[in-house]
Design a protein around this motif. Structure first.
Motif, short mmCIF file in Angstrom:
data_model
loop_
_atom_site.label_atom_id
_atom_site.label_comp_id
_atom_site.label_asym_id
_atom_site.label_seq_id
_atom_site.Cartn_x
_atom_site.Cartn_y
_atom_site.Cartn_z
N ASP A 140 38.06 32.27 74.48
CA ASP A 140 37.11 31.15 74.61
C ASP A 140 37.01 30.38 73.30
N GLY A 141 37.01 31.10 72.18
CA GLY A 141 36.93 30.44 70.89
C GLY A 141 38.16 29.59 70.61
N LEU A 142 39.34 30.13 70.92
CA LEU A 142 40.57 29.36 70.74
C LEU A 142 40.59 28.13 71.64
N PRO A 146 16.66 29.05 73.73
CA PRO A 146 15.37 29.23 74.40
C PRO A 146 14.82 30.64 74.25
N ASP A 147 13.55 30.78 74.47
CA ASP A 147 12.88 32.08 74.39
C ASP A 147 13.47 33.04 75.43
N GLY A 148 13.72 34.28 75.01
CA GLY A 148 14.20 35.31 75.92
C GLY A 148 15.69 35.29 76.18
N ALA A 149 16.41 34.40 75.53
CA ALA A 149 17.84 34.26 75.80
C ALA A 149 18.65 35.42 75.21
N VAL A 150 19.75 35.73 75.90
CA VAL A 150 20.75 36.68 75.38
C VAL A 150 21.86 35.85 74.75
N VAL A 151 22.09 36.05 73.45
CA VAL A 151 22.99 35.19 72.69
C VAL A 151 24.16 36.02 72.15
N GLU A 152 25.37 35.51 72.32
CA GLU A 152 26.57 36.17 71.79
C GLU A 152 27.36 35.16 70.95
N ALA A 153 27.91 35.63 69.87
CA ALA A 153 28.78 34.78 69.05
C ALA A 153 30.15 34.65 69.70
N VAL A 154 30.73 33.47 69.62
CA VAL A 154 32.10 33.23 70.10
C VAL A 154 32.93 32.84 68.89
N ASP A 155 33.90 33.70 68.55
CA ASP A 155 34.72 33.41 67.37
C ASP A 155 36.17 33.19 67.77
N LEU A 156 36.99 32.91 66.79
CA LEU A 156 38.37 32.52 67.06
C LEU A 156 39.27 33.69 67.43
N SER A 157 38.74 34.90 67.42
CA SER A 157 39.52 36.03 67.92
C SER A 157 39.45 36.12 69.44
N GLN A 158 38.54 35.36 70.04
CA GLN A 158 38.38 35.37 71.49
C GLN A 158 39.10 34.17 72.10
N PRO A 178 42.19 22.00 76.87
CA PRO A 178 43.01 23.06 76.26
C PRO A 178 43.91 23.65 77.33
N VAL A 179 45.09 24.10 76.93
CA VAL A 179 46.03 24.78 77.82
C VAL A 179 46.59 25.98 77.07
N LYS A 180 47.42 26.74 77.74
CA LYS A 180 48.00 27.92 77.09
C LYS A 180 48.71 27.53 75.80
N ASP A 181 48.31 28.14 74.71
CA ASP A 181 48.90 27.94 73.38
C ASP A 181 48.65 26.55 72.79
N GLY A 182 47.77 25.74 73.37
CA GLY A 182 47.57 24.43 72.76
C GLY A 182 46.66 23.52 73.55
N ALA A 195 31.17 28.87 68.41
CA ALA A 195 30.28 28.53 69.51
C ALA A 195 29.48 29.77 69.86
N MET A 196 28.69 29.68 70.91
CA MET A 196 27.90 30.84 71.33
C MET A 196 27.80 30.85 72.85
N ARG A 197 27.54 32.04 73.38
CA ARG A 197 27.18 32.17 74.79
C ARG A 197 25.68 32.40 74.86
N VAL A 198 25.03 31.57 75.62
CA VAL A 198 23.59 31.72 75.83
C VAL A 198 23.38 32.05 77.30
N ASP A 199 22.94 33.28 77.55
CA ASP A 199 22.81 33.77 78.92
C ASP A 199 24.11 33.58 79.69
#
Length: 666
Positions: free
Chosen positions: A63-65, A49-61, A94-98, A34-38
């Motif tokens: 939020d990704g899990l 959108p134009d001007g957005a700050v975009v961050e990758a969300v991976d499974l090490s985070q 989602p909950v802790k560990d699952g 997934a990604m974080r947009v602003d």
């Protein structure tokens, strides 16, 4: 001709084509889900959108899990409705560990059902279905979900997810109402669900790193007044290795379950005749409880506390004065009427300690003034959360309150944290961090907090500045404060890496005002003290439950109910060994002799199961030499130890608070 837009990715600006999606930006990295947009989590398939700050969300985070697990919950719901089209959908967060998902089904799920559902989930995963997001109006959602009564109820609660249910914020929020469709490779819609999202790009991301764990009954929206649904719990991880590691931890946790070990070691029980959440300690469990009480009583006296004692019940008005009613009414037992007044079982000790402070005039020379008691308190916990010793309805707290001037507060909090850290280390809990719980200034719970902004800022700053002196991690917990002030919770990790909330220290600027507490200052003026709550064990019952699991029932020698178990090789040597045990008993050691009719090999097996730190064996050679043989917890043995030397070794082990598992090196 398409135009270009500018976006910021990983701190640098990039020019991309208008219509670029997260998949276009991060498609080469399969770990990105997934990604974080602003700052807001979004699906990768959405345009940026134009001007957005975009961050990758991976499974090490985390939020990704969480996104992975929420997607797994949707796959589970799809599988359930494939197998049972009449199943009605609840919620699936989602909950802790699952994750879990709630269903209204005619017949509760059985173990064979869960196995079949896991196979159906794997088939959906292998199909590589993608998630598609649709924005719908309330009317459109109601028409599409007309056969889903629980979803219709959630739509009616849109924008007020706090009133919906735990986990309902994953489905409805204050903004757009959305439905997520699962799309097959041929473009056909396979299934859909009301959901706020986001989700992983494809079900293939789940791979084979998920598992259905169990099912249980759960009331809709957590209320016993609502229908009882069937909840299926599952777990999902970034890789199969992580799933295996988790399942191994679960298996180890089951071996250490304090309810199971409590029965095996004859420590305590939970009789149905008493009611849910009530524990009785047997003689061996009573030894552990008494040792802990003696320890913490002595330590409080050493740290300048005075022992006090207060009743188990009080007129209800006391808890209105303190502010606990109505804030904690749900967790207090209902009132009892007596002599034309309503009484309550106390759920906390602080209001009564305030009455002791107020019983006479106080001078600044008395401060810090510290009160401590073993207070029996009663919490009307819901039956669904009561769990062995770790969540009970009747408990004993090593509760203390320090009354200080505002200037003394930082030093007192440091003093209390040092006390707590020393206690945890004495009980073998050496891995811990601090959690700083503050008020919620914007969320739905903001109205529960009392006091001015300035008071909260001062109290929070004092706790934070003091905690940072200890050089351990300080984790924020927004909204987790008590209604009367912020707190520090000490979170300790046990032997298998699980985290438990143990001690708490709370800064209270409200109760002194509500009770009219004051002291005479050096200049003769009347001033209001600051009140600092602290509980070192928290609840003694809960602390014992954690220790049983931390040590897997094999306590350090000083805390073991039976420190030395005597096992004669034959009946002929029982009297000799009993004389040795008497010498140990005279030295304050807790001993027991196995004089049962069992054969020697069985006695040794039973001794191992008892988890006694020292097993003393005596046979013909030992008796002739005036010696004994040691058997340690790991099965190692040391033979022919003179009785005097054996007594000294055992006494030294008790005094060191060490965990003895093997023979000492000589």
């Amino acid at each position: 001709m398409s135009s270009q837009i500018t976006v910021s990715v990983a701190g640098s600006e990039r020019a991309v084509q208008q219509g670029t999606t997260g998949s276009d930006l991060f498609g080469g990295d399969r770990s990105v889900v997934a990604m974080r947009v602003d700052g807001r989590l979004q699906d990768l398939f959405r345009e940026i959108p134009d001007g957005a700050v975009v961050e990758a969300v991976d499974l090490s985070q985390q939020d990704g899990l969480d996104i992975l697990r929420h997607s797994a919950a949707h796959v589970l719901a799809q599988a359930v409705q494939q197998v049972n089209p009449d199943a009605k959908l609840g919620i699936g967060p989602p909950v802790k560990d699952g994750f879990y998902y709630d269903f209204d089904v005619e017949t509760p799920f059985q173990p064979d059902d869960l196995k079949a559902l896991e196979k159906a989930m794997q088939k959906i995963v292998n199909e590589g279905q993608t998630f598609s997001r649709r924005v719908v109006s309330d009317e459109e959602a109601r028409a599409e979900l007309a056969q889903e009564p629980y979803k219709l109820e959630l739509i009616g609660l849109k924008g007020n997810a706090a009133d919906a249910a735990e986990g309902a914020e994953a489905e409805v929020g204050a903004g757009e109402l959305t439905i997520y469709d699962n799309i097959r490779r041929d473009g056909e819609r396979a299934w859909g669900d009301l959901c706020r999202g986001p989700h992983v790009p494809s079900t293939k991301v789940l791979g084979n790193a998920f598992k259905i764990m169990r099912s249980a009954a759960a009331y809709w929206r957590g209320s016993e007044k609502n229908p009882q649904l069937q909840r299926i719990y599952g777990t999902a991880w970034a890789s199969k290795d992580e799933l295996k590691a988790y399942l191994d931890r679960i298996a180890e946790a089951e071996k250490r379950d304090h309810r199971k070990l409590g029965a095996e070691l004859d420590l305590y029980s939970f009789p149905d005749e008493l009611g849910s959440g009530m524990v009785v300690f047997h003689p061996k469990g009573g030894v552990i409880k008494r040792e802990m009480e003696d320890y913490v009583r002595r330590r409080h006296l050493e740290e300048g506390f005075s022992y006090v004692s207060t009743p188990h019940i009080s007129k209800e008005g006391l808890f209105h004065t303190s502010g606990h009613l109505p804030y904690y009414a749900d967790t207090m037992f209902p009132p009892m009427e007596m002599e034309n007044a309503e009484y309550r079982l106390k759920a906390m000790n602080c209001p009564m300690h305030n009455l002791i402070f107020r019983s006479r005039g106080r001078s600044y020379r008395e401060l810090p003034l510290r009160f401590f008691e073993f207070g029996s308190v009663y919490r009307n916990e819901k039956s669904g959360v009561v769990h062995g010793l770790t969540r009970v309805r009747a408990m004993t707290q090593d509760d203390s309150h320090s009354y200080v001037t505002p200037e003394q507060a930082p030093a007192e909090i440091e003093h209390l944290l040092n006390f707590v850290v020393g206690l945890l280390k004495d009980f073998g809990l050496n891995d811990y961090y601090f959690e700083l719980s503050t008020r919620d200034t914007e969320g739905d719970k903001k109205d529960k907090f009392i006091g001015s902004d300035e008071q909260w800022e001062t109290a929070t700053r004092v706790l934070e500045d003091t905690a940072r002196k200890f050089g351990v991690d300080l984790v924020p917990d927004p909204g987790g404060a008590a209604f009367y002030g912020p707190k520090i919770s000490v979170q300790a990790k046990d032997a298998i890496g699980r985290t438990w909330q143990m001690s708490t220290i709370q800064y209270d600027f409200n109760q002194p005002n509500r009770f009219g507490l004051e002291f005479q200052a050096a200049d003769g003026s009347r001033q209001e003290p600051v009140m600092i709550h602290s509980a070192k064990f928290g609840s003694i019952e809960r602390f014992i439950g954690v220790l049983v699991e931390h040590y897997a029932g094999a306590f350090p020698v000083w805390l073991s109910p039976v420190q030395v178990l005597g096992v004669p090789v034959a009946d002929d040597f029982a009297d000799y060994l009993n004389d040795v045990l008497k010498q140990l008993r005279d030295n304050g050691v807790r001993v027991e002799l196995d004089d049962s009719d069992d054969r020697f090999p069985k006695k040794i097996r039973n001794a191992s199961k008892s988890k006694a730190p020292f097993v003393l064996i005596a046979g013909a050679e030992d008796k002739d030499a005036g010696a004994v043989s040691f058997r340690y917890r790991d099965g190692s043995q040391r033979n022919g130890v003179p009785v005097g030397e054996a007594i000294e070794e055992i006494r030294a082990a008790i005094g060191s608070k060490a965990q003895i598992t093997t023979a000492p090196q000589h």
